[in-house]
Design a protein around this motif. Structure first.
Motif, PDB file in Angstrom:
ATOM      1  N   LEU A 121       0.612  -1.241  -0.102  1.00 23.99           N
ATOM      2  CA  LEU A 121       0.143   0.029   0.072  1.00 23.99           C
ATOM      3  C   LEU A 121       0.927   1.034   0.049  1.00 23.99           C
ATOM      4  O   LEU A 121       0.522   2.137  -0.924  1.00 23.99           O
ATOM      5  CB  LEU A 121      -1.184  -0.171   1.069  1.00 23.99           C
ATOM      6  CG  LEU A 121      -1.581   1.233   1.448  1.00 23.99           C
ATOM      7  CD1 LEU A 121      -2.924   1.761   0.266  1.00 23.99           C
ATOM      8  CD2 LEU A 121      -2.648   0.943   2.796  1.00 23.99           C
ATOM      9  N   ILE A 122       1.939   1.235   0.792  1.00 20.40           N
ATOM     10  CA  ILE A 122       2.814   2.480   0.915  1.00 20.40           C
ATOM     11  C   ILE A 122       3.475   2.691  -0.334  1.00 20.40           C
ATOM     12  O   ILE A 122       3.532   3.640  -0.689  1.00 20.40           O
ATOM     13  CB  ILE A 122       3.717   2.422   2.215  1.00 20.40           C
ATOM     14  CG1 ILE A 122       2.904   2.302   3.244  1.00 20.40           C
ATOM     15  CG2 ILE A 122       4.851   3.620   2.097  1.00 20.40           C
ATOM     16  CD1 ILE A 122       3.755   1.761   4.590  1.00 20.40           C
ATOM     17  N   ASP A 123       3.881   1.559  -1.133  1.00 22.58           N
ATOM     18  CA  ASP A 123       4.561   1.747  -2.258  1.00 22.58           C
ATOM     19  C   ASP A 123       3.553   2.389  -3.587  1.00 22.58           C
ATOM     20  O   ASP A 123       4.110   3.083  -4.212  1.00 22.58           O
ATOM     21  CB  ASP A 123       5.301   0.446  -2.472  1.00 22.58           C
ATOM     22  CG  ASP A 123       6.086   0.332  -3.972  1.00 22.58           C
ATOM     23  OD1 ASP A 123       7.000   0.913  -3.868  1.00 22.58           O
ATOM     24  OD2 ASP A 123       5.558  -0.112  -4.833  1.00 22.58           O
ATOM     25  N   ASP A 124       2.366   1.776  -3.209  1.00 21.56           N
ATOM     26  CA  ASP A 124       1.482   2.149  -4.273  1.00 21.56           C
ATOM     27  C   ASP A 124       1.125   3.640  -4.221  1.00 21.56           C
ATOM     28  O   ASP A 124       1.092   4.398  -5.342  1.00 21.56           O
ATOM     29  CB  ASP A 124       0.210   1.397  -4.044  1.00 21.56           C
ATOM     30  CG  ASP A 124      -0.595   1.747  -5.397  1.00 21.56           C
ATOM     31  OD1 ASP A 124      -0.436   0.953  -6.409  1.00 21.56           O
ATOM     32  OD2 ASP A 124      -1.643   2.426  -5.298  1.00 21.56           O
ATOM     33  N   ILE A 125       1.159   4.168  -2.888  1.00 17.40           N
ATOM     34  CA  ILE A 125       0.816   5.424  -2.753  1.00 17.40           C
ATOM     35  C   ILE A 125       2.138   6.538  -3.098  1.00 17.40           C
ATOM     36  O   ILE A 125       1.965   7.278  -3.936  1.00 17.40           O
ATOM     37  CB  ILE A 125       0.478   5.884  -1.182  1.00 17.40           C
ATOM     38  CG1 ILE A 125      -0.980   5.213  -1.160  1.00 17.40           C
ATOM     39  CG2 ILE A 125       0.355   7.248  -1.046  1.00 17.40           C
ATOM     40  CD1 ILE A 125      -1.322   5.327   0.435  1.00 17.40           C
ATOM     41  N   GLN A 126       3.169   5.987  -2.613  1.00 14.93           N
ATOM     42  CA  GLN A 126       4.432   6.746  -2.613  1.00 14.93           C
ATOM     43  C   GLN A 126       5.187   6.954  -3.839  1.00 14.93           C
ATOM     44  O   GLN A 126       5.802   7.826  -4.520  1.00 14.93           O
ATOM     45  CB  GLN A 126       5.282   6.694  -1.462  1.00 14.93           C
ATOM     46  CG  GLN A 126       4.829   7.120  -0.106  1.00 14.93           C
ATOM     47  CD  GLN A 126       5.833   6.664   0.892  1.00 14.93           C
ATOM     48  OE1 GLN A 126       6.872   5.961   0.853  1.00 14.93           O
ATOM     49  NE2 GLN A 126       5.511   7.593   2.044  1.00 14.93           N
ATOM     50  N   VAL A 127       5.265   5.799  -4.674  1.00 12.70           N
ATOM     51  CA  VAL A 127       6.049   5.234  -5.566  1.00 12.70           C
ATOM     52  C   VAL A 127       5.223   5.507  -7.008  1.00 12.70           C
ATOM     53  O   VAL A 127       5.464   5.979  -7.773  1.00 12.70           O
ATOM     54  CB  VAL A 127       6.959   4.091  -5.466  1.00 12.70           C
ATOM     55  CG1 VAL A 127       7.774   3.843  -6.554  1.00 12.70           C
ATOM     56  CG2 VAL A 127       7.771   4.250  -4.290  1.00 12.70           C
ATOM     57  N   LYS A 128       4.379   4.424  -6.917  1.00 10.36           N
ATOM     58  CA  LYS A 128       3.667   4.037  -8.294  1.00 10.36           C
ATOM     59  C   LYS A 128       2.785   5.063  -8.736  1.00 10.36           C
ATOM     60  O   LYS A 128       2.586   5.556  -9.804  1.00 10.36           O
ATOM     61  CB  LYS A 128       2.842   2.493  -7.749  1.00 10.36           C
ATOM     62  CG  LYS A 128       2.064   2.337  -9.150  1.00 10.36           C
ATOM     63  CD  LYS A 128       1.134   1.020  -9.114  1.00 10.36           C
ATOM     64  CE  LYS A 128       0.419   0.554 -10.182  1.00 10.36           C
ATOM     65  NZ  LYS A 128      -0.377  -0.774 -10.021  1.00 10.36           N
ATOM     66  N   ASN A 129       1.815   5.724  -7.734  1.00  7.00           N
ATOM     67  CA  ASN A 129       0.943   6.546  -7.979  1.00  7.00           C
ATOM     68  C   ASN A 129       1.202   7.994  -7.476  1.00  7.00           C
ATOM     69  O   ASN A 129       0.644   9.010  -8.175  1.00  7.00           O
ATOM     70  CB  ASN A 129      -0.455   6.011  -7.384  1.00  7.00           C
ATOM     71  CG  ASN A 129      -1.020   5.076  -8.223  1.00  7.00           C
ATOM     72  OD1 ASN A 129      -1.498   5.354  -9.455  1.00  7.00           O
ATOM     73  ND2 ASN A 129      -1.098   4.049  -7.716  1.00  7.00           N
ATOM     74  N   LYS A 130       2.206   8.070  -6.781  1.00  6.84           N
ATOM     75  CA  LYS A 130       2.663   9.348  -6.127  1.00  6.84           C
ATOM     76  C   LYS A 130       1.486  10.262  -5.392  1.00  6.84           C
ATOM     77  O   LYS A 130       1.257  11.200  -5.694  1.00  6.84           O
ATOM     78  CB  LYS A 130       3.212  10.189  -7.264  1.00  6.84           C
ATOM     79  CG  LYS A 130       4.569   9.847  -7.932  1.00  6.84           C
ATOM     80  CD  LYS A 130       5.687  10.529  -8.059  1.00  6.84           C
ATOM     81  CE  LYS A 130       6.882   9.604  -8.767  1.00  6.84           C
ATOM     82  NZ  LYS A 130       7.348   8.530  -8.168  1.00  6.84           N
ATOM     83  N   GLY A 131       0.672   9.555  -4.789  1.00  7.54           N
ATOM     84  CA  GLY A 131      -0.480  10.013  -4.020  1.00  7.54           C
ATOM     85  C   GLY A 131      -1.657   9.305  -4.063  1.00  7.54           C
ATOM     86  O   GLY A 131      -1.604   7.888  -4.330  1.00  7.54           O
ATOM     87  N   HIS A 132      -2.653   9.457  -3.388  1.00  6.20           N
ATOM     88  CA  HIS A 132      -3.757   8.491  -3.219  1.00  6.20           C
ATOM     89  C   HIS A 132      -4.627   8.460  -4.550  1.00  6.20           C
ATOM     90  O   HIS A 132      -4.566   9.345  -5.178  1.00  6.20           O
ATOM     91  CB  HIS A 132      -4.640   9.221  -2.022  1.00  6.20           C
ATOM     92  CG  HIS A 132      -4.101   9.284  -0.690  1.00  6.20           C
ATOM     93  ND1 HIS A 132      -4.071   7.749   0.242  1.00  6.20           N
ATOM     94  CD2 HIS A 132      -3.263  10.189  -0.100  1.00  6.20           C
ATOM     95  CE1 HIS A 132      -3.406   8.230   1.085  1.00  6.20           C
ATOM     96  NE2 HIS A 132      -3.055   9.673   1.090  1.00  6.20           N
ATOM     97  N   THR A 133      -5.110   7.209  -4.742  1.00 10.21           N
ATOM     98  CA  THR A 133      -6.109   7.181  -6.121  1.00 10.21           C
ATOM     99  C   THR A 133      -7.418   6.806  -5.708  1.00 10.21           C
ATOM    100  O   THR A 133      -8.249   7.052  -6.392  1.00 10.21           O
ATOM    101  CB  THR A 133      -5.364   6.134  -7.063  1.00 10.21           C
ATOM    102  OG1 THR A 133      -5.269   4.843  -5.867  1.00 10.21           O
ATOM    103  CG2 THR A 133      -3.944   6.221  -7.250  1.00 10.21           C
ATOM    104  N   THR A 134      -7.642   6.232  -4.511  1.00 11.75           N
ATOM    105  CA  THR A 134      -8.999   5.819  -3.987  1.00 11.75           C
ATOM    106  C   THR A 134      -9.456   6.178  -2.656  1.00 11.75           C
ATOM    107  O   THR A 134      -8.391   6.625  -1.857  1.00 11.75           O
ATOM    108  CB  THR A 134      -9.259   4.530  -4.187  1.00 11.75           C
ATOM    109  OG1 THR A 134      -8.319   3.729  -3.398  1.00 11.75           O
ATOM    110  CG2 THR A 134      -9.080   3.924  -5.766  1.00 11.75           C
TER     111      THR A 134
END
Length: 134
Positions: A121-134
């Protein structure tokens, strides 16, 4: 209310639990979370609230209702993991942030996977999407 939820759960289990809930407003172009996971989250979240309600209620039937909801939650929590955990991905369902956050909040992630789901989850927020998506 809890009778209604329990009847629906007993009829379908969590993998096919009645839908009607969803990831209300994911910003475009992000997809909605799986409807059955969302409904199962609502079900288990309501169980958590009911447990707290009956734990502190002076009503004479509260202890019986408390035991009922605790037992139902203990039965449904491992089923949630089995129904929605994607072992190939190492995350819940399709890997959306909401799917991870809700699973972690419920406490249904097995202890040996909690760290990896949180890291996902943290990687998805910080790296992959550079923010919250949902």
């Amino acid at each position: 209310y809890f009778d209604f939820l329990e009847v629906n759960y007993n009829n379908t289990g969590l993998a096919n639990f009645r839908t009607g809930y969803g990831d209300w407003v994911p910003p475009p172009p992000h997809p909605k979370s799986d409807a059955h996971l969302m409904s199962s989250f609502a079900f288990l979240g309501d169980m958590k609230l009911g447990i707290e309600l009956f734990r502190h209620s002076p009503h004479p039937n509260a202890p019986c209702q408390l035991r009922r909801l605790i037992n139902l939650s203990k039965k449904a929590a491992p089923e949630y993991h089995k129904a929605f955990y994607n072992s190939t991905l190492g995350a819940y369902m399709s890997g959306l942030q909401t799917e991870q956050a809700l699973s972690l909040y419920l406490g249904v992630v097995p202890d040996d996977l909690t760290s990896s789901v949180l890291s996902y989850l943290i990687d998805d927020i910080q790296v992959k999407n550079k923010g919250h998506t949902t």
